[in-house]
Design an enzyme around this catalytic site. Structure first.
Site, PDB file in Angstrom:
ATOM      1  N   GLY A 137       2.832   2.771  10.680  1.00  0.00           N
ATOM      2  CA  GLY A 137       3.820   3.833  10.472  1.00  0.00           C
ATOM      3  C   GLY A 137       4.569   4.235  11.732  1.00  0.00           C
TER       4      GLY A 137
ATOM      5  N   GLU B  52      -5.196  -4.311  10.863  1.00  0.00           N
ATOM      6  CA  GLU B  52      -4.170  -3.284  11.021  1.00  0.00           C
ATOM      7  C   GLU B  52      -4.457  -2.462  12.275  1.00  0.00           C
ATOM      8  OE1 GLU B  52      -2.143  -2.230   7.063  1.00  0.00           O
ATOM      9  OE2 GLU B  52      -3.949  -1.043   7.149  1.00  0.00           O
TER      10      GLU B  52
ATOM     11  N   LYS C  35       0.090   4.296  -0.363  1.00  0.00           N
ATOM     12  CA  LYS C  35      -0.545   5.518   0.160  1.00  0.00           C
ATOM     13  C   LYS C  35      -0.271   6.672  -0.821  1.00  0.00           C
ATOM     14  CE  LYS C  35      -0.085   3.422   4.632  1.00  0.00           C
ATOM     15  NZ  LYS C  35       0.048   3.533   6.060  1.00  0.00           N
TER      16      LYS C  35
ATOM     17  N   SER D 118       3.723  -1.682  10.429  1.00  0.00           N
ATOM     18  CA  SER D 118       5.179  -1.767  10.649  1.00  0.00           C
ATOM     19  C   SER D 118       5.757  -3.147  10.306  1.00  0.00           C
ATOM     20  CB  SER D 118       5.529  -1.374  12.097  1.00  0.00           C
ATOM     21  OG  SER D 118       5.123  -0.037  12.340  1.00  0.00           O
TER      22      SER D 118
ATOM     23  N   GLU E 232      -6.583   5.128   7.597  1.00  0.00           N
ATOM     24  CA  GLU E 232      -6.392   6.549   7.254  1.00  0.00           C
ATOM     25  C   GLU E 232      -7.640   7.136   6.607  1.00  0.00           C
ATOM     26  OE1 GLU E 232      -2.721   5.717   5.268  1.00  0.00           O
ATOM     27  OE2 GLU E 232      -1.903   5.225   7.238  1.00  0.00           O
TER      28      GLU E 232
ATOM     29  N   HIS F 130      -9.452   1.534   4.872  1.00  0.00           N
ATOM     30  CA  HIS F 130      -8.150   1.703   5.532  1.00  0.00           C
ATOM     31  C   HIS F 130      -8.285   2.694   6.688  1.00  0.00           C
ATOM     32  CE1 HIS F 130      -3.997   2.841   6.257  1.00  0.00           C
ATOM     33  NE2 HIS F 130      -3.689   1.672   5.754  1.00  0.00           N
TER      34      HIS F 130
ATOM     35  N   ASN G 130       0.870  -1.181   0.000  1.00  0.00           N
ATOM     36  CA  ASN G 130       0.000   0.000   0.000  1.00  0.00           C
ATOM     37  C   ASN G 130       0.902   1.225   0.000  1.00  0.00           C
ATOM     38  OD1 ASN G 130      -1.802   2.041   0.409  1.00  0.00           O
ATOM     39  ND2 ASN G 130      -2.385   1.456   2.489  1.00  0.00           N
TER      40      ASN G 130
HETATM   41  P1  13P Z   1       3.238   0.705   7.638  1.00  0.00           P
HETATM   42  O1  13P Z   1       3.710  -0.615   7.081  1.00  0.00           O
HETATM   43  O2  13P Z   1       4.005   1.875   7.119  1.00  0.00           O
HETATM   44  O3  13P Z   1       3.152   0.662   9.139  1.00  0.00           O
HETATM   45  O4  13P Z   1       1.742   0.934   7.103  1.00  0.00           O
HETATM   46  C1  13P Z   1       0.827  -0.083   7.264  1.00  0.00           C
HETATM   47  C2  13P Z   1      -0.381   0.231   6.480  1.00  0.00           C
HETATM   48  O5  13P Z   1      -1.146   1.127   6.807  1.00  0.00           O
HETATM   49  C3  13P Z   1      -0.650  -0.571   5.268  1.00  0.00           C
HETATM   50  O6  13P Z   1      -1.940  -0.364   4.817  1.00  0.00           O
END
Ligand code: 13P
Length: 255
Positions: free
Chosen positions: A172, A166, A10, A212, A96, A94, A8
């Site tokens: 992140g 997640e 983003k 992560s 976010e 997601h 992903n």
């Molecule tokens: P990270 O791997 O950067 O923690 O992000 C995870 C994520 O949100 C994947 O959709």
């Protein structure tokens, strides 16, 4: 069950950067046997990525879409537009989108149903916030997100679903969930599906862990009973480290 590792990206990478990444990643394609690999670029980089990936085993996903056929939905993208761009999977709900863009469970449910109606394969994201984990209500949050998102689906549809667990606090932050926490959440998701849609459907669902994930820790998640892949953010942005992560996942499942 085939592992599914999805990148992903983003809001990262232009079309030319996506093309460069895909060309580099495909040099390692022979190492990906037994793993379904998927790249989810931003909308504007889909066509460039599709051009490079078209004769390969690496698939293309989108990060979002709008559940309408066409019409006055400024700034939105339809399933038909994604399919023409070569998209097979779509990430839905997601964290976010839920927490930064205010996406509610009801819209997530409409998107999941519309993805099935339009032949896109949904990756449903669920997960608790840090405050919810601290309050001890993780399972309650997962239960609500799952039951709302899947309320319009038949067992036959659920069977092919991908669900990404997640935890928001792990995204992140470099602070991945422990294998115990991931195992407990994935076990809870499996039993929810089993209870509501029957064993055959639950057993067909692939549950990913996300938050992560990197080459060094993917093995600890992949080896868990109910986890069959990962949704990867930061560690998917460089073809080298993403390739290492896929290889590590394949090895963990083979051992
Ligand atoms: P990270 O791997 O950067 O923690 O992000 C995870 C994520 O949100 C994947 O959709």
């Amino acid at each position: 069950m085939k592992l599914i590792i999805a990148a992903n990206w983003k809001m990262h990478k232009t079309g030319s950067e996506a093309k460069e990444f895909c060309l580099e990643l495909l040099q390692k394609e022979d190492d990906f046997r037994g793993v379904e690999v998927l790249i989810c670029p931003p909308f504007t980089a889909l066509t460039a990525a599709a051009g490079v990936l078209k004769d390969s085993s690496v698939k293309l996903g989108a990060q979002n879409f709008y559940p309408g056929e066409q019409g006055a939905f400024t700034g939105e993208i339809s399933a038909a537009m994604l399919k023409e761009a070569g998209v097979e999977y779509v990430i839905i709900g997601h964290s976010e989108r839920r927490h930064l863009m205010g996406e509610e469970d009801s819209l997530v449910a409409r998107k999941i149903a519309a993805a099935y109606e339009n032949g896109l394969k949904p990756i449903l994201c669920i997960g608790e916030k840090e405050s919810e984990r601290d309050e001890g209500v993780t399972e309650k949050v997962l239960e609500k997100q799952l039951s709302k998102a899947l309320e319009k689906l038949e067992p036959e549809q659920v069977k092919s679903l991908v669900i990404a667990y997640e935890p928001v606090w792990a995204i992140g932050t470099g602070k991945a969930a422990s294998a115990e926490d991931a195992a407990s959440a994935a076990g809870f998701i499996f039993s929810h599906l089993d209870r509501h849609f029957g064993h055959e459907s639950a057993a067909g669902v692939r549950i990913q862990y996300g938050g992560s994930v990197k080459a060094e820790n993917i093995g600890s998640f992949i080896s868990l009973e109910h986890i069959h892949g990962a949704l990867v953010g930061g560690a998917s942005l460089e073809a080298g480290s993403f390739g290492d992560l896929i290889r590590a996942a394949g090895k963990a499942v083979a051992s």
